[in-house]
Design an enzyme around this catalytic site. Structure first.
Site, mmCIF file in Angstrom:
data_model
loop_
_atom_site.group_PDB
_atom_site.id
_atom_site.type_symbol
_atom_site.label_atom_id
_atom_site.label_comp_id
_atom_site.label_asym_id
_atom_site.label_seq_id
_atom_site.Cartn_x
_atom_site.Cartn_y
_atom_site.Cartn_z
ATOM 1 C CG HIS A 1 -2.108 -0.873 1.113
ATOM 2 N ND1 HIS A 1 -2.070 -2.189 1.497
ATOM 3 C CD2 HIS A 1 -3.366 -0.654 0.642
ATOM 4 C CE1 HIS A 1 -3.262 -2.751 1.273
ATOM 5 N NE2 HIS A 1 -4.066 -1.839 0.755
ATOM 6 C CE LYS B 1 -3.834 -0.341 4.881
ATOM 7 N NZ LYS B 1 -5.125 0.259 5.287
HETATM 8 N N1 LIG Z 1 -12.815 -0.919 2.711
HETATM 9 C C1 LIG Z 1 -12.153 -0.421 1.646
HETATM 10 O O1 LIG Z 1 -12.398 -0.787 0.481
HETATM 11 C C2 LIG Z 1 -11.099 0.608 1.866
HETATM 12 C C3 LIG Z 1 -10.809 1.006 3.116
HETATM 13 N N2 LIG Z 1 -9.921 2.023 3.319
HETATM 14 C C4 LIG Z 1 -9.771 2.442 4.675
HETATM 15 O O2 LIG Z 1 -10.477 3.671 4.818
HETATM 16 C C5 LIG Z 1 -9.838 4.479 5.772
HETATM 17 C C6 LIG Z 1 -9.551 5.839 5.169
HETATM 18 O O3 LIG Z 1 -8.563 5.721 4.160
HETATM 19 P P1 LIG Z 1 -7.975 7.013 3.435
HETATM 20 O O4 LIG Z 1 -9.073 7.802 2.837
HETATM 21 O O5 LIG Z 1 -6.874 6.548 2.599
HETATM 22 O O6 LIG Z 1 -7.364 7.777 4.685
HETATM 23 P P2 LIG Z 1 -7.148 9.338 4.911
HETATM 24 O O7 LIG Z 1 -6.278 9.483 6.113
HETATM 25 O O8 LIG Z 1 -6.758 9.981 3.634
HETATM 26 O O9 LIG Z 1 -8.602 9.835 5.246
HETATM 27 C C7 LIG Z 1 -9.186 9.719 6.493
HETATM 28 C C8 LIG Z 1 -10.146 10.874 6.630
HETATM 29 O O10 LIG Z 1 -10.756 10.822 7.912
HETATM 30 C C9 LIG Z 1 -10.612 12.110 8.494
HETATM 31 N N3 LIG Z 1 -10.599 12.024 9.949
HETATM 32 C C10 LIG Z 1 -9.556 11.708 10.751
HETATM 33 N N4 LIG Z 1 -9.927 11.749 12.047
HETATM 34 C C11 LIG Z 1 -11.235 12.107 12.055
HETATM 35 C C12 LIG Z 1 -12.182 12.350 13.087
HETATM 36 N N5 LIG Z 1 -11.860 12.179 14.375
HETATM 37 N N6 LIG Z 1 -13.437 12.720 12.731
HETATM 38 C C13 LIG Z 1 -13.784 12.867 11.429
HETATM 39 N N7 LIG Z 1 -12.920 12.663 10.418
HETATM 40 C C14 LIG Z 1 -11.670 12.284 10.714
HETATM 41 C C15 LIG Z 1 -9.300 12.625 7.935
HETATM 42 O O11 LIG Z 1 -9.205 14.004 8.065
HETATM 43 P P3 LIG Z 1 -7.775 14.757 7.921
HETATM 44 O O12 LIG Z 1 -7.202 14.384 6.617
HETATM 45 O O13 LIG Z 1 -8.142 16.172 8.006
HETATM 46 O O14 LIG Z 1 -6.968 14.254 9.084
HETATM 47 C C16 LIG Z 1 -9.426 12.209 6.497
HETATM 48 O O15 LIG Z 1 -10.220 13.084 5.746
HETATM 49 C C17 LIG Z 1 -8.583 3.700 6.216
HETATM 50 O O16 LIG Z 1 -8.925 2.988 7.379
HETATM 51 C C18 LIG Z 1 -8.347 2.732 5.070
HETATM 52 O O17 LIG Z 1 -7.666 1.571 5.464
HETATM 53 C C19 LIG Z 1 -9.303 2.659 2.290
HETATM 54 C C20 LIG Z 1 -9.533 2.276 1.013
HETATM 55 C C21 LIG Z 1 -10.426 1.186 0.699
HETATM 56 O O1 LIG Z 2 -5.657 2.205 3.166
HETATM 57 C C1 LIG Z 2 -5.892 1.814 2.006
HETATM 58 O O2 LIG Z 2 -5.516 2.420 0.998
HETATM 59 C C2 LIG Z 2 -6.652 0.578 1.843
HETATM 60 N N1 LIG Z 2 -7.109 -0.015 2.910
HETATM 61 C C3 LIG Z 2 -7.925 -1.160 2.953
HETATM 62 C C4 LIG Z 2 -7.291 -2.239 3.795
HETATM 63 O O3 LIG Z 2 -6.663 -1.936 4.830
HETATM 64 O O4 LIG Z 2 -7.461 -3.415 3.475
HETATM 65 C C5 LIG Z 2 -8.406 -1.611 1.614
HETATM 66 C C6 LIG Z 2 -7.521 -1.293 0.455
HETATM 67 O O5 LIG Z 2 -6.564 -2.294 0.328
HETATM 68 C C7 LIG Z 2 -6.930 0.086 0.487
#
Ligand SMILES: NC(=O)C1=CN([C@@H]2O[C@H](COP(=O)(O)OP(=O)(O)OC[C@H]3O[C@@H](n4cnc5c(N)ncnc54)[C@H](OP(=O)(O)O)[C@@H]3O)[C@@H](O)[C@H]2O)C=CC1
Ligand SMILES: O=C(O)C1=N[C@H](C(=O)O)C[C@H](O)C1
Length: 255
Positions: free
Chosen positions: A144, A148
């Protein structure tokens, strides 16, 4: 991910985005969420305040710090919830399961069709090779982006959980190896988390035997597979009875 969900949802005429929520200290709070996503304004400003208006479904891509409040708000207002966030603590997982007694929840570490299909294949390979002569070694390598914050990925852990179910209850989960580890035992699944550049997510499941091996590899080209999967899950969830669902349910891949 929030930006990609906003971008794809705003192009879908059957959907209306009513709120885009982040925490109070996000410097872009107050700006139009469509513009933040790199598109035209959608008339919804990024906010840290939970919406007052009626909401059909919530999609959560955030961080474990944010999930408790999201679950509580959805339960209080009886709103179906799609949880994509990974790295939840055991207490948070229990809280989410309890929420499933009250509201419909889709909870999946990967919203990608290809990943979920590969999970089915991996379970089938594990079931078939469980008693193979000479033994079976399973290793999971995930890659990743450098931003992450949790490791191994939620998806890698789910692959391991599904494979372990086929291999039996004595299966141990081993995270990385270093030093005088001794010979590999048959009853372990190894996990290796690689963090490089802007990789949108890649999982390789190695099934090693004596004399040959199978590798199942699934890789995203960009993050839209997760955003579109989450949107599909949200549409699917509206009107469902309370309960915990996963992407196998959404995609009709039976568990
Ligand atoms: N299930 C799936 O298919 C996937 C899951 N994921 C998961 O999704 C999650 C997010 O990934 P990603 O978008 O890359 O991460 P990011 O860190 O880019 O985004 C997280 C977001 O949450 C916000 N945030 C952080 N703390 C808080 C809070 N206390 N209250 C409200 N908002 C908050 C952050 O704000 P700020 O940036 O301002 O700190 C940011 O906008 C991860 O856990 C990842 O593993 C990701 C991709 C696919
Ligand atoms: O953080 C990410 O980017 C992703 N997180 C998810 C995970 O922890 O499995 C899903 C995806 O692989 C992308």
């Amino acid at each position: 991910m929030g930006r990609r969900v906003v971008a794809l949802a705003s192009e879908d005429n059957s959907l209306q985005i009513v709120s885009a929520i982040d925490h109070e200290s996000n410097p872009r709070r107050g700006q139009d969420a469509g513009v933040i996503a790199g598109f035209a304004p959608i008339g919804v400003n990024l906010t840290s305040v939970w919406p007052e208006e009626e909401v059909d479904v919530v999609i959560d891509f955030s961080l474990p710090e944010a999930i408790d409040r999201c679950i509580e708000n959805c339960v209080e207002a009886t709103i179906p919830l799609v949880v994509a966030t990974t790295g939840l603590s055991e207490a948070q997982q229990a809280k989410l399961k309890a929420a499933g007694e009250l509201i419909p929840v889709v909870w999946a570490p990967s919203m990608s069709l290809a990943v979920n299909l590969t999970m089915k294949l991996a379970a089938e390979v594990a079931e078939t090779l469980d008693d193979v002569a000479g033994g079976l070694d399973v290793e999971i390598i995930e890659r990743h982006h450098r931003f992450k914050t949790d490791a191994p990925s939620g998806t890698a852990l789910k692959f391991g959980e599904l494979i372990a179910k086929k291999l039996g209850p004595e299966t141990r989960h081993v995270h990385g190896r270093e030093g005088q580890t001794g010979e590999r035992t048959q009853s372990e699944i190894g996990y290796h988390a690689v963090r490089v550049g802007d990789n949108p997510g890649e999982h390789t499941i190695v099934f090693g035997m004596l004399g040959e091996r199978i590798e199942l590899k699934v890789a995203a080209s960009n993050r839209d597979c997760y955003a579109s999967g989450a949107i599909a899950a949200a549409k699917w969830l509206i009107g469902r009875p309370k309960g915990i669902y996963n992407m196998f349910d959404v995609l009709g891949l039976d568990a």
